[in-house]
Design a protein around this motif. Structure first.
Motif, PDB file in Angstrom:
ATOM      1  N   VAL A   1       0.844  -1.198   0.000  1.00  0.00           N
ATOM      2  CA  VAL A   1       0.000   0.000   0.000  1.00  0.00           C
ATOM      3  C   VAL A   1       0.882   1.252   0.000  1.00  0.00           C
ATOM      4  N   GLN A   2       1.870   1.223   0.885  1.00  0.00           N
ATOM      5  CA  GLN A   2       2.750   2.388   1.039  1.00  0.00           C
ATOM      6  C   GLN A   2       3.491   2.706  -0.262  1.00  0.00           C
ATOM      7  N   ARG A   3       3.973   1.673  -0.955  1.00  0.00           N
ATOM      8  CA  ARG A   3       4.765   1.890  -2.176  1.00  0.00           C
ATOM      9  C   ARG A   3       3.929   1.720  -3.441  1.00  0.00           C
ATOM     10  N   ASP A   4       2.636   1.559  -3.269  1.00  0.00           N
ATOM     11  CA  ASP A   4       1.692   1.409  -4.379  1.00  0.00           C
ATOM     12  C   ASP A   4       2.112   0.305  -5.354  1.00  0.00           C
TER      13      ASP A   4
ATOM     14  N   ARG B   1      -5.582  -4.491  -5.301  1.00  0.00           N
ATOM     15  CA  ARG B   1      -4.253  -4.519  -5.935  1.00  0.00           C
ATOM     16  C   ARG B   1      -3.684  -5.936  -6.022  1.00  0.00           C
TER      17      ARG B   1
END
Ligand code: PMP
Ligand code: GLN
Length: 402
Positions: A206-209, A240
């Motif tokens: 999530v943080q780094r997509d 994702r």
């Protein structure tokens, strides 16, 4: 001289891969008459009623011609119902489910669809051999993060397993990282990622997509206290994550080649774009049978797991008695061992000599590593075999130490 004679016929993306270790070792088992604990396929077929369902489909003319590209509606509905029933994950059978020619095609299609040349893919090493080949075919770069032997406890008893170093995983992410390729339960180590580990992976994604492709083909083979937690159930992951399953593994029909993908509509559409030019479709009548298999009641899955657990224990105990160090798997139908207590250090040499020495075939884990030296002393044995076969294999392996 033709241009094809001046340069190697096989393109450079595939040049390093040669023949799969599974084909090589199964051929060795046949030619030497050895017990094949190498390639992971059960020596007992799946449920009789599911075989009958396939025969019925063939006879009734269901699936004898090209099925629909995404898979027959009965199977897509059954896959969605299975994900809902077991994990509370809701997928639309029309837009969020894709049937593939085994998990192998699902992996290939996902990587071919989602990667641009130069994209980096982080995968947990040792990794299933088709990952490296498919990343290469897609022009991607694989970035291995190595699972390492770890001393822990399970149920209060000392227990060794291969674990992920979460800092190493975080450090492996760069601006070029496109996706994380995860496998739990993990082949060949038998590691089942814990909720804590999966949460860290999810937070990183999530943080780094990042996109996540998660190979969960051994979802029904988890033992003891271990729990299979689909990555798609964790916060921020549903949209994702491409999740992959297989009827070969869950129902012991590896020859039928029925696998599937569940993901958000845009991801499924992308994977389907690649898949339609690989096989287009496959396994018509078997798709109807697998739809019935997915709807089997819980006792089927419980009995399947209990049977494999007994086999795990039989082979683990036997291997330990034969002098191997055993990493008792929390999932899958593979046991990774360390051969160093036997005075050996090269798994390749050991596996090549094993048919001659003991009439047994196993797989050197080094083939699943980029860092070959990290995998050198480890050897994998499959326990999805009939009890007398495992007993005979153990008897033979015990002659090694003497
Ligand atoms: N992923 C893993 C981790 C596997 O061990 C295998 C081998 N069965 C596959 C994918 C391929 O599955 P299938 O036979 O459905 O193509
Ligand atoms: N997945 C099986 C294994 O790991 C083999 C599949 C194959 O032969 N490609 O042994």
């Amino acid at each position: 001289m033709t241009s094809s004679a001046r340069r190697p016929l096989l393109n450079r993306r595939l040049a390093e891969f040669g023949t799969t270790i599974f084909a090589e070792m199964s051929a060795l088992a046949l030619s030497t008459g050895s017990i094949n604990l190498g390639q992971g396929f059960p020596d007992t077929d799946g449920p009789q009623e599911i075989r009958e369902a396939a025969v019925r489909a063939l006879r009734d003319g269901r699936g004898n011609q090209y099925p629909p590209g995404p898979g027959v509606p009965e199977l897509r509905t059954a896959i969605a119902a299975h994900q809902e029933r077991r994990y509370g994950l809701t997928y639309d059978p029309d837009t969020e489910v894709l049937v593939t020619a085994g998990a192998t095609e699902a992996i290939a299609a996902a990587l071919l669809a989602l990667l641009e040349p130069g994209d980096e893919v982080i995968a947990l090493e040792p990794y299933y051999d088709s990952y490296a080949a498919c990343i290469a075919m897609a022009g991607g770069t694989r970035v291995p993060v190595t699972l390492r032997p770890h001393e822990g406890t399970r149920d209060g008893v000392p227990h060794r397993s291969f674990r992920l170093d979460l800092d190493e995983l975080r450090d492996a992410v760069t601006d070029n990282t496109r996706l994380l390729l995860i496998n739990t339960p993990h082949n060949p180590t038998g590691t089942v990622l814990t909720r804590e580990e999966l949460t860290a992976i999810a937070e990183l994604a999530v943080q780094r997509d990042l996109l996540v492709v998660t190979d969960e083909v051994y979802e029904h083979l988890v033992f003891d206290e271990a729990e299979h937690i689909p990555l798609a159930t964790l916060p921020g992951m549903r949209g994702r994550t491409v999740t992959i399953g297989s009827a070969g593994k869950s129902f012991s029909f590896t020859g039928w080649k029925v696998g599937w993908v569940t993901a958000a509509p845009d991801l499924v559409a992308a994977v389907r774009s690649a898949k339609q030019f690989l096989t287009y479709v496959a396994s018509g009548p078997f798709q109807y049978a697998v739809a019935e298999a997915l709807a089997l009641p819980d006792p089927y899955f419980e009995a399947f797991r209990a049977d494999m657990l007994a086999k795990r224990d039989l082979l683990s105990t036997g291997l330990a008695e034969a002098g191997f160090e055993v990493f008792t798997p929390a999932g899958t139908y593979f046991i990774t061992t360390d051969i160093r207590p036997l005075g050996e250090s090269d798994g390749f040499a050991f596996c090549r000599a094993l048919p001659e020495r003991a009439g047994v075939v196993a797989i050197p884990n080094a083939v699943f590593y980029d860092h070959r030296e990290a995998g050198a002393p480890f050897v994998r044995f499959a326990f999805c075999k009939q009890t007398p076969v495992l007993e005979e294999a153990v008897k033979r392996l015990k002659t090694l130490a003497g």
